[in-house]
Design a protein around this motif. Sequence first.
Motif, PDB file in Angstrom:
ATOM      1  N   ALA A 109       1.109  -1.560   2.537  1.00 12.38           N
ATOM      2  CA  ALA A 109       1.180  -2.277   1.130  1.00 12.38           C
ATOM      3  C   ALA A 109       1.731  -3.627   1.050  1.00 12.38           C
ATOM      4  O   ALA A 109       1.421  -4.511   0.173  1.00 12.38           O
ATOM      5  CB  ALA A 109       1.983  -1.192   0.012  1.00 12.38           C
ATOM      6  N   THR A 110       2.479  -4.074   2.038  1.00 10.61           N
ATOM      7  CA  THR A 110       3.295  -5.378   2.179  1.00 10.61           C
ATOM      8  C   THR A 110       1.895  -6.277   2.491  1.00 10.61           C
ATOM      9  O   THR A 110       2.180  -7.261   2.001  1.00 10.61           O
ATOM     10  CB  THR A 110       4.359  -5.338   3.216  1.00 10.61           C
ATOM     11  N   LEU A 111       1.052  -5.901   3.422  1.00 13.56           N
ATOM     12  CA  LEU A 111       0.019  -6.784   3.809  1.00 13.56           C
ATOM     13  C   LEU A 111      -0.648  -6.988   2.363  1.00 13.56           C
ATOM     14  O   LEU A 111      -0.951  -8.295   2.412  1.00 13.56           O
ATOM     15  CB  LEU A 111      -0.848  -6.469   4.672  1.00 13.56           C
ATOM     16  N   ALA A 112      -1.122  -6.048   1.663  1.00 14.04           N
ATOM     17  CA  ALA A 112      -1.815  -6.195   0.334  1.00 14.04           C
ATOM     18  C   ALA A 112      -1.314  -7.210  -0.451  1.00 14.04           C
ATOM     19  O   ALA A 112      -1.816  -8.071  -1.279  1.00 14.04           O
ATOM     20  CB  ALA A 112      -2.448  -4.764   0.009  1.00 14.04           C
ATOM     21  N   LEU A 113       0.024  -7.004  -0.638  1.00 16.92           N
ATOM     22  CA  LEU A 113       0.781  -7.857  -1.782  1.00 16.92           C
ATOM     23  C   LEU A 113       0.693  -9.429  -1.536  1.00 16.92           C
ATOM     24  O   LEU A 113       1.144 -10.287  -2.058  1.00 16.92           O
ATOM     25  CB  LEU A 113       2.502  -7.570  -1.479  1.00 16.92           C
ATOM     26  N   ARG A 114       0.533  -9.612  -0.075  1.00 17.13           N
ATOM     27  CA  ARG A 114       0.372 -11.201   0.348  1.00 17.13           C
ATOM     28  C   ARG A 114      -0.818 -11.959  -0.527  1.00 17.13           C
ATOM     29  O   ARG A 114      -0.585 -13.142  -0.952  1.00 17.13           O
ATOM     30  CB  ARG A 114      -0.209 -11.075   1.744  1.00 17.13           C
ATOM     31  N   ARG A 155       5.351   1.751  -6.463  1.00 18.02           N
ATOM     32  CA  ARG A 155       4.418   2.870  -6.250  1.00 18.02           C
ATOM     33  C   ARG A 155       3.046   2.456  -6.567  1.00 18.02           C
ATOM     34  O   ARG A 155       2.169   2.815  -5.822  1.00 18.02           O
ATOM     35  CB  ARG A 155       4.992   3.959  -7.059  1.00 18.02           C
ATOM     36  N   LYS A 156       2.928   1.703  -7.539  1.00 16.85           N
ATOM     37  CA  LYS A 156       1.683   1.325  -8.216  1.00 16.85           C
ATOM     38  C   LYS A 156       0.825   0.552  -6.970  1.00 16.85           C
ATOM     39  O   LYS A 156      -0.420   0.383  -6.854  1.00 16.85           O
ATOM     40  CB  LYS A 156       1.397   0.621  -9.264  1.00 16.85           C
ATOM     41  N   LYS A 157       1.719  -0.034  -6.340  1.00 16.41           N
ATOM     42  CA  LYS A 157       1.248  -1.022  -5.268  1.00 16.41           C
ATOM     43  C   LYS A 157       1.055  -0.125  -3.777  1.00 16.41           C
ATOM     44  O   LYS A 157       0.599  -0.557  -2.875  1.00 16.41           O
ATOM     45  CB  LYS A 157       2.055  -2.230  -4.902  1.00 16.41           C
ATOM     46  N   GLY A 158       1.322   1.109  -3.598  1.00 14.42           N
ATOM     47  CA  GLY A 158       1.214   1.863  -2.468  1.00 14.42           C
ATOM     48  C   GLY A 158       2.344   2.508  -1.647  1.00 14.42           C
ATOM     49  O   GLY A 158       2.259   2.968  -0.640  1.00 14.42           O
TER      50      GLY A 158
END
Length: 195
Positions: A109-114, A155-158
């Motif tokens: 999820a951290t990678l996706a938030l980039r 949570r919505k971001k995984g």
Amino acid sequence: MTVVGADGLVRPEWASHDPLLMDYYDTEWGMPIRDERGLYERICLEGFQAGLSWVTILRKRPAFRAAFADFDPDIVAAYTDADVEWLLGDAGIVRHRGKIQATIANARATLALREEGGLVDFVWSFQPSDTPQPRDHSEVPTVSDESKALSKALRKKGFAFVGPTTMYALMEAVGIVDTHLLTSHRRGSSGVWVD
């Protein structure tokens, strides 16, 4: 309740007896963390702490860092089911399948938030307009509207193991709020909040 240490400094009860907790309180707790790896680590460690004492997590932090590649989300995101099984055998960490899987999910999820500006900007966007002014430990909140909103958004971001109370503890630990008592030598030390 606060305790005046042999050094003359006032600390909350939880940070007044164990040398590891005293050092953590004096040097880390409440200081701003604004780098991705550091914030990812704190989110995961706060999740591991749920139901346990923070000193247990601090004592195991070197083992956690070894097990999770120094909390490099790029590496942890690639962990597999085989890695989960290996980690469940590591006595140096908290061997809880859900929390281990959450650490891997949180890396992904951290990678996706980039793509949306990154974990740091996302989490810090929940900083409230003011911070508590506790005179006594009984006045320190354990949850806030902002921690509830952060929990829901993560949570919505995984992300997993990011409940509202856990996220309030995170907000305290990384300087988003300052819940040092007004009598504490650490009050305002983060530079984020100036009374």
